[in-house]
Design a protein around this motif. Structure first.
Motif, PDB file in Angstrom:
ATOM      1  N   ALA A 195      20.603  98.436 -76.298  1.00 59.84           N
ATOM      2  CA  ALA A 195      20.311  97.703 -77.535  1.00 59.84           C
ATOM      3  C   ALA A 195      19.650  98.611 -78.558  1.00 59.84           C
ATOM      4  CB  ALA A 195      19.427  96.500 -77.235  1.00 59.84           C
ATOM      5  N   GLY A 196      18.722  99.450 -78.097  1.00 55.26           N
ATOM      6  CA  GLY A 196      18.056 100.383 -78.996  1.00 55.26           C
ATOM      7  C   GLY A 196      19.010 101.406 -79.574  1.00 55.26           C
ATOM      8  N   LEU A 197      19.966 101.833 -78.753  1.00 56.11           N
ATOM      9  CA  LEU A 197      20.952 102.795 -79.233  1.00 56.11           C
ATOM     10  C   LEU A 197      21.841 102.164 -80.297  1.00 56.11           C
ATOM     11  CD1 LEU A 197      22.034 105.674 -78.879  1.00 56.11           C
ATOM     12  CD2 LEU A 197      23.625 104.766 -77.168  1.00 56.11           C
ATOM     13  N   ASP A 198      22.216 100.900 -80.090  1.00 56.27           N
ATOM     14  CA  ASP A 198      23.032 100.206 -81.091  1.00 56.27           C
ATOM     15  C   ASP A 198      22.347 100.180 -82.453  1.00 56.27           C
ATOM     16  OD1 ASP A 198      25.152  99.689 -79.436  1.00 56.27           O
ATOM     17  OD2 ASP A 198      24.523  97.656 -78.923  1.00 56.27           O
ATOM     18  N   GLU A 199      21.019 100.054 -82.446  1.00 49.24           N
ATOM     19  CA  GLU A 199      20.278 100.035 -83.704  1.00 49.24           C
ATOM     20  C   GLU A 199      20.314 101.386 -84.405  1.00 49.24           C
ATOM     21  OE1 GLU A 199      16.328  98.638 -83.121  1.00 49.24           O
ATOM     22  OE2 GLU A 199      16.945  96.733 -82.217  1.00 49.24           O
ATOM     23  N   LEU A 200      20.430 102.446 -83.629  1.00 41.09           N
ATOM     24  CA  LEU A 200      20.443 103.794 -84.198  1.00 41.09           C
ATOM     25  C   LEU A 200      21.821 104.207 -84.712  1.00 41.09           C
ATOM     26  CD1 LEU A 200      18.272 105.643 -81.523  1.00 41.09           C
ATOM     27  CD2 LEU A 200      17.664 105.315 -83.923  1.00 41.09           C
ATOM     28  N   LEU A 201      22.857 103.663 -84.092  1.00 39.97           N
ATOM     29  CA  LEU A 201      24.211 104.097 -84.427  1.00 39.97           C
ATOM     30  C   LEU A 201      24.669 103.534 -85.767  1.00 39.97           C
ATOM     31  CD1 LEU A 201      25.941 103.783 -80.942  1.00 39.97           C
ATOM     32  CD2 LEU A 201      25.024 105.839 -82.043  1.00 39.97           C
ATOM     33  N   ALA A 235      18.556 110.989 -88.426  1.00 41.31           N
ATOM     34  CA  ALA A 235      17.472 110.597 -89.339  1.00 41.31           C
ATOM     35  C   ALA A 235      16.765 109.345 -88.830  1.00 41.31           C
ATOM     36  CB  ALA A 235      18.036 110.368 -90.742  1.00 41.31           C
ATOM     37  N   ARG A 236      17.539 108.368 -88.342  1.00 37.23           N
ATOM     38  CA  ARG A 236      16.924 107.145 -87.815  1.00 37.23           C
ATOM     39  C   ARG A 236      16.121 107.448 -86.552  1.00 37.23           C
ATOM     40  NH1 ARG A 236      22.416 105.233 -88.155  1.00 37.23           N
ATOM     41  NH2 ARG A 236      22.832 104.526 -90.276  1.00 37.23           N
ATOM     42  N   ALA A 237      16.658 108.305 -85.700  1.00 37.04           N
ATOM     43  CA  ALA A 237      15.960 108.650 -84.465  1.00 37.04           C
ATOM     44  C   ALA A 237      14.641 109.354 -84.757  1.00 37.04           C
ATOM     45  CB  ALA A 237      16.849 109.523 -83.592  1.00 37.04           C
ATOM     46  N   LEU A 286      13.592 115.742 -82.851  1.00 33.40           N
ATOM     47  CA  LEU A 286      14.843 116.491 -82.804  1.00 33.40           C
ATOM     48  C   LEU A 286      14.728 117.803 -83.568  1.00 33.40           C
ATOM     49  CD1 LEU A 286      17.383 113.587 -83.514  1.00 33.40           C
ATOM     50  CD2 LEU A 286      16.661 114.485 -81.291  1.00 33.40           C
ATOM     51  N   PRO A 287      15.234 118.895 -83.004  1.00 28.89           N
ATOM     52  CA  PRO A 287      15.219 120.176 -83.719  1.00 28.89           C
ATOM     53  C   PRO A 287      16.048 120.110 -84.996  1.00 28.89           C
ATOM     54  CG  PRO A 287      15.744 120.478 -81.388  1.00 28.89           C
ATOM     55  CD  PRO A 287      15.820 119.006 -81.664  1.00 28.89           C
ATOM     56  N   ARG A 288      15.790 121.029 -85.888  1.00 32.04           N
ATOM     57  CA  ARG A 288      16.502 121.048 -87.165  1.00 32.04           C
ATOM     58  C   ARG A 288      18.005 121.202 -86.970  1.00 32.04           C
ATOM     59  NH1 ARG A 288      14.610 125.100 -91.896  1.00 32.04           N
ATOM     60  NH2 ARG A 288      12.969 123.526 -92.009  1.00 32.04           N
ATOM     61  N   ASP A 289      18.403 121.990 -85.960  1.00 29.17           N
ATOM     62  CA  ASP A 289      19.825 122.250 -85.754  1.00 29.17           C
ATOM     63  C   ASP A 289      20.443 121.293 -84.732  1.00 29.17           C
ATOM     64  OD1 ASP A 289      18.596 123.149 -83.458  1.00 29.17           O
ATOM     65  OD2 ASP A 289      19.701 125.057 -83.367  1.00 29.17           O
ATOM     66  N   TRP A 290      19.778 120.166 -84.480  1.00 29.44           N
ATOM     67  CA  TRP A 290      20.225 119.273 -83.417  1.00 29.44           C
ATOM     68  C   TRP A 290      21.642 118.760 -83.639  1.00 29.44           C
ATOM     69  CZ3 TRP A 290      21.614 114.046 -83.421  1.00 29.44           C
ATOM     70  CH2 TRP A 290      21.837 113.503 -82.141  1.00 29.44           C
ATOM     71  N   VAL A 291      22.014 118.382 -84.854  1.00 30.71           N
ATOM     72  CA  VAL A 291      23.341 117.808 -85.100  1.00 30.71           C
ATOM     73  C   VAL A 291      24.431 118.793 -84.707  1.00 30.71           C
ATOM     74  CG1 VAL A 291      24.957 117.032 -86.881  1.00 30.71           C
ATOM     75  CG2 VAL A 291      22.603 116.205 -86.899  1.00 30.71           C
ATOM     76  N   ASP A 292      24.340 120.034 -85.165  1.00 35.75           N
ATOM     77  CA  ASP A 292      25.359 121.028 -84.830  1.00 35.75           C
ATOM     78  C   ASP A 292      25.388 121.310 -83.331  1.00 35.75           C
ATOM     79  OD1 ASP A 292      26.130 121.271 -87.457  1.00 35.75           O
ATOM     80  OD2 ASP A 292      24.853 123.007 -87.860  1.00 35.75           O
ATOM     81  N   ASP A 293      24.192 121.420 -82.736  1.00 35.95           N
ATOM     82  CA  ASP A 293      24.116 121.689 -81.302  1.00 35.95           C
ATOM     83  C   ASP A 293      24.703 120.535 -80.496  1.00 35.95           C
ATOM     84  OD1 ASP A 293      22.950 123.160 -78.902  1.00 35.95           O
ATOM     85  OD2 ASP A 293      21.948 121.213 -78.731  1.00 35.95           O
ATOM     86  N   PHE A 294      24.393 119.297 -80.899  1.00 35.23           N
ATOM     87  CA  PHE A 294      24.908 118.133 -80.190  1.00 35.23           C
ATOM     88  C   PHE A 294      26.431 118.093 -80.258  1.00 35.23           C
ATOM     89  CE2 PHE A 294      26.400 113.782 -79.920  1.00 35.23           C
ATOM     90  CZ  PHE A 294      25.749 113.302 -78.794  1.00 35.23           C
ATOM     91  N   TYR A 295      26.974 118.331 -81.442  1.00 35.92           N
ATOM     92  CA  TYR A 295      28.422 118.307 -81.596  1.00 35.92           C
ATOM     93  C   TYR A 295      29.102 119.319 -80.677  1.00 35.92           C
ATOM     94  CZ  TYR A 295      29.430 115.029 -85.404  1.00 35.92           C
ATOM     95  OH  TYR A 295      29.621 113.894 -86.161  1.00 35.92           O
ATOM     96  N   GLN A 296      28.551 120.515 -80.584  1.00 34.65           N
ATOM     97  CA  GLN A 296      29.177 121.530 -79.742  1.00 34.65           C
ATOM     98  C   GLN A 296      29.168 121.111 -78.279  1.00 34.65           C
ATOM     99  OE1 GLN A 296      30.917 124.052 -81.008  1.00 34.65           O
ATOM    100  NE2 GLN A 296      30.325 123.118 -82.965  1.00 34.65           N
ATOM    101  N   ARG A 297      28.080 120.518 -77.812  1.00 34.28           N
ATOM    102  CA  ARG A 297      28.026 120.038 -76.428  1.00 34.28           C
ATOM    103  C   ARG A 297      28.932 118.822 -76.232  1.00 34.28           C
ATOM    104  NH1 ARG A 297      23.106 118.051 -75.519  1.00 34.28           N
ATOM    105  NH2 ARG A 297      22.281 118.410 -77.618  1.00 34.28           N
ATOM    106  N   LEU A 298      29.023 117.973 -77.250  1.00 28.88           N
ATOM    107  CA  LEU A 298      29.892 116.804 -77.162  1.00 28.88           C
ATOM    108  C   LEU A 298      31.357 117.216 -77.067  1.00 28.88           C
ATOM    109  CD1 LEU A 298      30.286 113.707 -77.313  1.00 28.88           C
ATOM    110  CD2 LEU A 298      30.401 113.962 -79.816  1.00 28.88           C
ATOM    111  N   TYR A 299      31.769 118.201 -77.866  1.00 28.21           N
ATOM    112  CA  TYR A 299      33.157 118.639 -77.831  1.00 28.21           C
ATOM    113  C   TYR A 299      33.530 119.147 -76.435  1.00 28.21           C
ATOM    114  CZ  TYR A 299      32.687 118.665 -82.955  1.00 28.21           C
ATOM    115  OH  TYR A 299      32.445 118.323 -84.264  1.00 28.21           O
TER     116      TYR A 299
END
Length: 261
Positions: A62-68, A77-79, A86-99
């Motif tokens: 439920a908490g994740l749904d609120e963030l998405l 930003a919401r998190a 979260l580190p400054r480069d978290w978005v890019d780092d997350f995407y690379q691990r997600l891919y």
């Protein structure tokens, strides 16, 4: 249009849940990708929850749904507001691990191919409008090349620069298909996507297996299985749940030749 990943040749009522009413056929159907065409969301959500916990924010479903909603930078930003360090480069780092994770294999949403069969039989073009990055779209859809090749157009809201909930992405898909927005139907699984469809002036069906009402609250007409979508669109001879009926049997009843791709 540089934001077109690929483009092929394109050739109501308000009842929801299982009120399969007679409707005016759409001239085009616009699909979200994650959670509607490919079943990638469980993998992404598990990775998000693990990352947020690692950086000080424990969330349940439920908490994740609120963030998405929106693009990943919006989620970050919401998190951070909720306490995630979260580190400054978290978005890019997350995407690379997600891919990397998604490349291990992502299944299709059950019955989505049969929905496309029904659309082909009715001669209705269809495309994808996703907030996912081009790399994410290619990573998931390239695992199903025969299905991916069937879409007349696939667009990324991130590349376009105006992701959902802005209407621009779905308006761009409609333009690429050569169809007026009012003649399009959107298939979504998120409140953000439903709001984008509404802003674009398009009717929206919300794919939600638990029929919880969260998409209906945004104005979508909820349904729980892709097998029911052709009937909701007014193109199916019957629910695809009746497995004994092959797609070509529906073609004779709905009229119109199958589109060549």
């Amino acid at each position: 249009m540089q934001y077109v990943l690929w483009q092929g040749k394109a050739a109501g009522s308000n009842m929801n849940h299982f009120g399969l009413s007679t409707v005016r056929r759409p001239h085009a159907v616009l699909f979200d990708c994650d959670g509607v065409v490919v079943d990638s969301e469980p993998r992404m959500n598990a990775l998000l929850k693990a990352d947020f916990a690692r950086f000080g924010l424990a969330v349940d479903e439920a908490g994740l749904d609120e963030l998405l909603g929106g693009v990943l930078s919006d989620v970050a930003a919401r998190a951070r507001i909720m306490g995630a360090q979260l580190p400054r480069d978290w978005v890019d780092d997350f995407y690379q691990r997600l891919y990397v994770d998604l490349a291990r294999g992502v299944p299709l949403i059950p019955d989505i191919e049969r929905v496309l069969d029904a659309l082909d039989a009715a001669g209705i073009p269809y495309g994808i409008g996703s907030n996912g990055s081009e790399t994410k779209l290619k990573t998931t859809l390239s695992q199903h090349p025969d299905l991916a090749a069937r879409f007349d157009v696939v667009l990324s809201g991130q590349t376009l620069g105006r992701p959902k909930p802005a209407p621009d992405l779905y308006l761009a898909v409609a333009t690429a298909l050569g169809v007026e927005p009012a003649d399009c139907v959107v298939v979504e699984d998120s409140p953000t996507g439903v709001r984008a469809a509404a802003a674009a002036g398009m009717r929206c069906f919300g794919y939600l297996p638990d029929l919880s009402g969260r998409l209906e609250a945004e104005g979508a007409e909820e349904f729980s299985t892709m097998a029911d979508l052709p009937k909701l669109l007014g193109i199916g001879c019957q629910s695809l749940r009746k497995r004994s009926v092959e797609p070509h049997r529906c073609q004779d009843q709905v009229g119109g030749p199958r589109r060549e791709r």
